[in-house]
Write a protein that holds these residues in place. Structure first.
Motif, short mmCIF file in Angstrom:
data_model
loop_
_atom_site.label_atom_id
_atom_site.label_comp_id
_atom_site.label_asym_id
_atom_site.label_seq_id
_atom_site.Cartn_x
_atom_site.Cartn_y
_atom_site.Cartn_z
N ALA A 125 10.58 -38.69 14.70
CA ALA A 125 11.32 -40.13 15.13
C ALA A 125 12.11 -39.24 15.05
O ALA A 125 13.55 -40.18 15.30
N ALA A 126 12.76 -38.40 14.36
CA ALA A 126 14.29 -37.58 14.49
C ALA A 126 14.61 -36.58 15.83
O ALA A 126 15.20 -36.53 16.06
N GLY A 127 13.74 -37.08 16.64
CA GLY A 127 13.71 -36.54 18.32
C GLY A 127 13.12 -35.24 18.29
O GLY A 127 13.44 -34.18 19.36
N ILE A 128 12.51 -34.29 17.06
CA ILE A 128 12.30 -33.02 17.16
C ILE A 128 10.76 -33.04 18.00
O ILE A 128 9.99 -33.64 17.28
N ALA A 129 10.57 -32.30 18.70
CA ALA A 129 9.39 -32.26 19.81
C ALA A 129 8.30 -30.83 18.34
O ALA A 129 9.17 -29.78 18.66
N LEU A 130 7.26 -31.50 18.49
CA LEU A 130 6.67 -30.39 17.24
C LEU A 130 5.57 -30.04 18.27
O LEU A 130 4.94 -30.50 18.88
N LYS A 131 5.30 -28.57 17.78
CA LYS A 131 4.07 -28.31 18.49
C LYS A 131 2.59 -28.47 17.23
O LYS A 131 2.28 -26.64 16.50
N ARG A 132 1.88 -29.21 17.85
CA ARG A 132 0.82 -28.91 16.34
C ARG A 132 -0.65 -28.72 16.83
O ARG A 132 -0.50 -29.09 17.68
N HIS A 133 -0.87 -28.14 15.22
CA HIS A 133 -2.60 -28.29 15.82
C HIS A 133 -3.02 -29.23 15.69
O HIS A 133 -2.90 -30.15 14.51
N PRO A 134 -4.53 -29.51 15.87
CA PRO A 134 -4.89 -30.92 15.62
C PRO A 134 -5.62 -31.57 14.78
O PRO A 134 -5.55 -31.70 13.72
N ARG A 135 -5.90 -30.29 14.21
CA ARG A 135 -5.88 -30.29 12.33
C ARG A 135 -5.29 -29.44 11.65
O ARG A 135 -5.06 -27.70 12.13
N PHE A 136 -4.69 -29.84 10.64
CA PHE A 136 -4.09 -28.78 9.96
C PHE A 136 -4.52 -27.84 8.95
O PHE A 136 -5.02 -28.84 7.96
N THR A 137 -5.19 -27.19 9.28
CA THR A 137 -5.41 -25.31 8.10
C THR A 137 -4.49 -24.68 7.22
O THR A 137 -3.45 -23.87 7.70
N PRO A 138 -4.24 -24.89 6.06
CA PRO A 138 -3.55 -24.50 4.72
C PRO A 138 -3.71 -22.61 5.19
O PRO A 138 -4.87 -22.47 4.58
N HIS A 139 -2.72 -22.10 5.52
CA HIS A 139 -3.07 -20.77 4.83
C HIS A 139 -1.49 -19.57 5.03
O HIS A 139 -0.69 -19.70 5.33
N VAL A 140 -2.36 -18.69 4.28
CA VAL A 140 -1.35 -17.49 4.58
C VAL A 140 -1.37 -16.83 5.57
O VAL A 140 -2.55 -15.95 5.20
N THR A 141 -0.79 -15.99 5.79
CA THR A 141 -1.10 -14.88 7.29
C THR A 141 -0.27 -13.75 6.50
O THR A 141 0.18 -13.29 5.67
N LEU A 142 -1.71 -13.03 5.71
CA LEU A 142 -0.91 -11.93 4.89
C LEU A 142 -0.95 -10.35 6.07
O LEU A 142 -0.18 -9.40 5.75
N LEU A 143 -1.69 -10.31 7.43
CA LEU A 143 -1.45 -8.94 8.55
C LEU A 143 -2.00 -9.45 10.15
O LEU A 143 -2.87 -10.96 9.95
N TYR A 144 -1.17 -8.30 10.93
CA TYR A 144 -1.65 -8.55 12.39
C TYR A 144 -2.60 -7.56 12.38
O TYR A 144 -1.87 -6.22 12.43
N ASP A 145 -4.39 -7.54 12.93
CA ASP A 145 -4.77 -6.33 12.82
C ASP A 145 -5.46 -6.30 14.71
O ASP A 145 -5.63 -7.72 14.76
N GLU A 146 -6.04 -5.77 15.21
CA GLU A 146 -6.62 -6.02 16.10
C GLU A 146 -9.05 -5.94 15.81
O GLU A 146 -9.06 -6.22 16.59
N HIS A 147 -8.98 -5.12 14.75
CA HIS A 147 -9.91 -5.78 13.79
C HIS A 147 -9.75 -6.74 13.22
O HIS A 147 -9.56 -7.62 12.43
N ARG A 148 -11.76 -7.11 13.94
CA ARG A 148 -11.45 -9.05 13.47
C ARG A 148 -12.55 -9.12 12.16
O ARG A 148 -13.38 -8.22 12.11
N VAL A 149 -11.69 -9.91 10.88
CA VAL A 149 -12.28 -10.27 9.47
C VAL A 149 -13.01 -11.19 9.57
O VAL A 149 -12.51 -11.94 10.22
N ALA A 150 -14.39 -11.11 9.35
CA ALA A 150 -15.53 -11.97 8.60
C ALA A 150 -14.72 -12.93 8.27
O ALA A 150 -14.28 -12.67 7.11
#
Length: 186
Positions: A125-150
């Motif tokens: 409403a204030a005119g700010i264009a948001l970059k939204r995901h279709p579904r909000f998933t609350p999360h905290v990023t711990l780190l970025y790594d090449e290894h994928r964790v299931a």
């Protein structure tokens, strides 16, 4: 067309909620343990930068005063009570980059969803264009790594959110600066 260094993004702005000190310490301990268990090479994000992003406003060359002012005005209109957050699983999010975010996440509750939606509506409403995901998933990023964790369940980490903040991230410098805070009042 200009392509000078002054046009390159140096900062990003986002709204976030922060874990309290006890939850932040538990999240940091989890990240340290996961680095060992999964032989991850990446460094964990420092405890003082751990957060849940509510809305990402974009990357800019500097902090645009008009965007910051409109964002603050929109945020000041939010009148909601404190919100409980529970994060109970870890997983690597997929992405286009080689280094994927390893996160601790949880399900969105109605009160947390209301905060995310109400703030998003006020920002739009204030005119700010948001970059939204279709579904909000609350999360905290711990780190970025090449290894994928299931995906894996963990002992829940919970806290009560009593405020949200507008944050400036200095791109490439691993620095966050809280520009303003707003309380969630019962």
């Amino acid at each position: 067309m200009t392509d000078s260094a002054s046009d390159r993004p140096t900062d990003s702005l986002f709204f976030a909620i922060y874990p309290d000190a006890v939850a932040a310490a538990r999240i940091a301990e989890l990240a340290a343990r996961l680095r060992i268990e999964h032989t991850l090479k990446a460094r964990a994000i420092p405890a003082d930068r751990l957060h849940v992003t509510l809305h990402y406003l974009g990357a800019f060359a500097g902090v645009p005063a008009d965007v910051a002012a409109h964002a603050c005005a929109a945020a000041s209109r939010i009148a909601l009570p404190p919100v409980d957050v529970t994060l109970d699983r870890i997983e690597s999010f997929s992405g286009r980059r080689a280094r994927r975010p390893l996160v601790v996440s949880g399900d969105v509750t109605e009160p947390l969803d209301a905060l995310e939606r109400t703030l998003g509506t006020a920002l739009e409403a204030a005119g700010i264009a948001l970059k939204r995901h279709p579904r909000f998933t609350p999360h905290v990023t711990l780190l970025y790594d090449e290894h994928r964790v299931a995906r894996e369940r963990i002992e829940p980490i919970a806290w009560t959110v009593r405020e949200f903040a507008l944050v400036r991230s200095r791109l490439g410098k691993s620095q966050h600066e809280v520009l303003a805070r707003w309380p969630l009042v019962p």
